[in-house]
Design an enzyme around this catalytic site. Structure first.
Site, PDB file in Angstrom:
ATOM      1  N   ASP A  67       6.564 -13.926   9.996  1.00 48.90           N
ATOM      2  CA  ASP A  67       5.597 -14.508   9.344  1.00 48.90           C
ATOM      3  C   ASP A  67       6.189 -16.047   9.069  1.00 48.90           C
ATOM      4  O   ASP A  67       7.328 -16.457   9.296  1.00 48.90           O
ATOM      5  CB  ASP A  67       5.323 -13.919   8.119  1.00 48.90           C
ATOM      6  CG  ASP A  67       6.619 -13.215   7.186  1.00 48.90           C
ATOM      7  OD1 ASP A  67       7.591 -13.803   7.781  1.00 48.90           O
ATOM      8  OD2 ASP A  67       6.337 -12.254   6.722  1.00 48.90           O
ATOM      9  N   ASN A 136       5.814  -5.666  -4.369  1.00 52.51           N
ATOM     10  CA  ASN A 136       4.359  -4.902  -4.265  1.00 52.51           C
ATOM     11  C   ASN A 136       4.243  -4.244  -3.118  1.00 52.51           C
ATOM     12  O   ASN A 136       3.403  -3.498  -2.967  1.00 52.51           O
ATOM     13  CB  ASN A 136       3.311  -5.989  -4.329  1.00 52.51           C
ATOM     14  CG  ASN A 136       3.151  -6.674  -3.453  1.00 52.51           C
ATOM     15  OD1 ASN A 136       4.103  -6.772  -2.398  1.00 52.51           O
ATOM     16  ND2 ASN A 136       2.380  -7.671  -3.327  1.00 52.51           N
ATOM     17  N   HIS A 138       4.750  -4.858   0.076  1.00 51.75           N
ATOM     18  CA  HIS A 138       4.282  -5.548   1.208  1.00 51.75           C
ATOM     19  C   HIS A 138       5.366  -5.414   2.340  1.00 51.75           C
ATOM     20  O   HIS A 138       6.545  -5.623   2.180  1.00 51.75           O
ATOM     21  CB  HIS A 138       3.878  -7.071   1.110  1.00 51.75           C
ATOM     22  CG  HIS A 138       4.843  -8.006   0.745  1.00 51.75           C
ATOM     23  ND1 HIS A 138       4.509  -9.494   0.212  1.00 51.75           N
ATOM     24  CD2 HIS A 138       6.203  -8.131   1.000  1.00 51.75           C
ATOM     25  CE1 HIS A 138       5.534  -9.939   0.033  1.00 51.75           C
ATOM     26  NE2 HIS A 138       6.490  -9.170   0.804  1.00 51.75           N
ATOM     27  N   GLU A 143      -0.093  -7.741   2.278  1.00 53.36           N
ATOM     28  CA  GLU A 143      -0.102  -7.750   0.781  1.00 53.36           C
ATOM     29  C   GLU A 143      -1.049  -6.343   0.516  1.00 53.36           C
ATOM     30  O   GLU A 143      -2.106  -6.110   1.568  1.00 53.36           O
ATOM     31  CB  GLU A 143      -0.852  -8.535   0.077  1.00 53.36           C
ATOM     32  CG  GLU A 143      -0.116 -10.198   0.365  1.00 53.36           C
ATOM     33  CD  GLU A 143       1.231 -10.161  -0.303  1.00 53.36           C
ATOM     34  OE1 GLU A 143       1.904  -9.003  -0.683  1.00 53.36           O
ATOM     35  OE2 GLU A 143       1.689 -11.296  -0.552  1.00 53.36           O
TER      36      GLU A 143
END
Ligand code: F6R
Length: 235
Positions: A67, A136, A138, A143
């Site tokens: 990313d 979280n 991801h 996400e």
């Protein structure tokens, strides 16, 4: 899923570096999927040492990073391009033309994503993918959501991700709100995957992965459906 519990960040880094070095030794033309963030830094340091000692050769290796923030200038100190150059690429003998990172300043993000997937496909696919895990759950910047994208796409970062990544910036407001990320499909196509974590910081997410139930509200749990995943963690 193979689970490797180690005692420290150093041991985790040594494990990841060793696996990458073995992969390259077995197949000099390996395609590596790479992550940024705090998790892989120690492994990259170790690989640089191994390179200096002639224990690993990157001359035929191709890399695809997961990313990049969008928009961001590749020369910006917070770009993932800058991070990778600083931590690994400038210190080993990888060929510039074999390095792939989504461009943070491509004028057309959708086109950049399409071209990235095409390059990934053309490379023959990732042999070994290194992943960190978000607080979280991801992976890449996929996400938690009701639906997850398969291919490379432009995404909005979750509030927790912005808060967590603000440690690299002056404040939360400076963290880019969007990123280009490889999708879940691209990650799942890797032949082998290593996901690494400090369980103290990522307890809830790691426990969900270990629990084995797949849910898009914790994207890392999708890895439970992959046939060759190693979870390495400490803490
Ligand atoms: C980074 C990436 C992210 C990180 C994750 C964990 O390229 O794709 O998924 O791996 O946010 O970040 P750290 O390692 O900083 O805790």
């Amino acid at each position: 899923m193979k689970v490797v519990k180690v005692n420290s960040y150093e041991e985790m880094s040594a494990y990841i570096a060793e696996r990458i070095a073995c992969q390259i030794k077995e197949k000099p033309q390996s395609v590596l999927g790479l992550a940024t963030g705090s998790t892989p830094v120690g492994a990259y340091e170790k690989l640089c040492e191994m390179y200096k000692e002639n224990k690993v050769d990157f001359s035929c290796v191709t890399t695809f990073n997961l990313d990049e923030y969008y928009p961001i200038n590749p020369d910006d100190k917070n770009s993932y391009r800058y991070f990778m150059e600083e931590k690994l690429f400038s210190k080993v003998n990888i060929k510039k033309e074999n390095i792939n990172i989504p461009s943070g300043n491509a004028p057309d993000a959708a086109l950049e994503c399409k071209l990235y997937d095409e390059k990934l496909e053309k490379s023959g696919g990732v042999d070994l993918q290194i992943l960190g895990i978000g607080v979280n759950g991801h992976i890449g910047f996929n996400e938690p959501a009701d639906t997850l994208c398969s291919g490379t796409h432009l995404t909005e970062l979750a509030k927790e991700t912005i808060a967590s990544n603000s440690r690299f910036f002056k404040n939360e407001l400076e963290v880019p709100t969007h990123a280009i990320t490889m999708g879940i499909g691209s990650i799942m196509k890797a032949k082998s995957i290593i996901i690494a974590a400090n369980i103290k910081d990522k307890k809830e997410a790691v426990e969900k992965v270990l629990g084995g139930n797949i849910t898009t509200s914790c994207p890392a749990t999708l890895l439970c459906a992959h046939r060759d995943v190693t979870l390495v963690y400490y803490g």
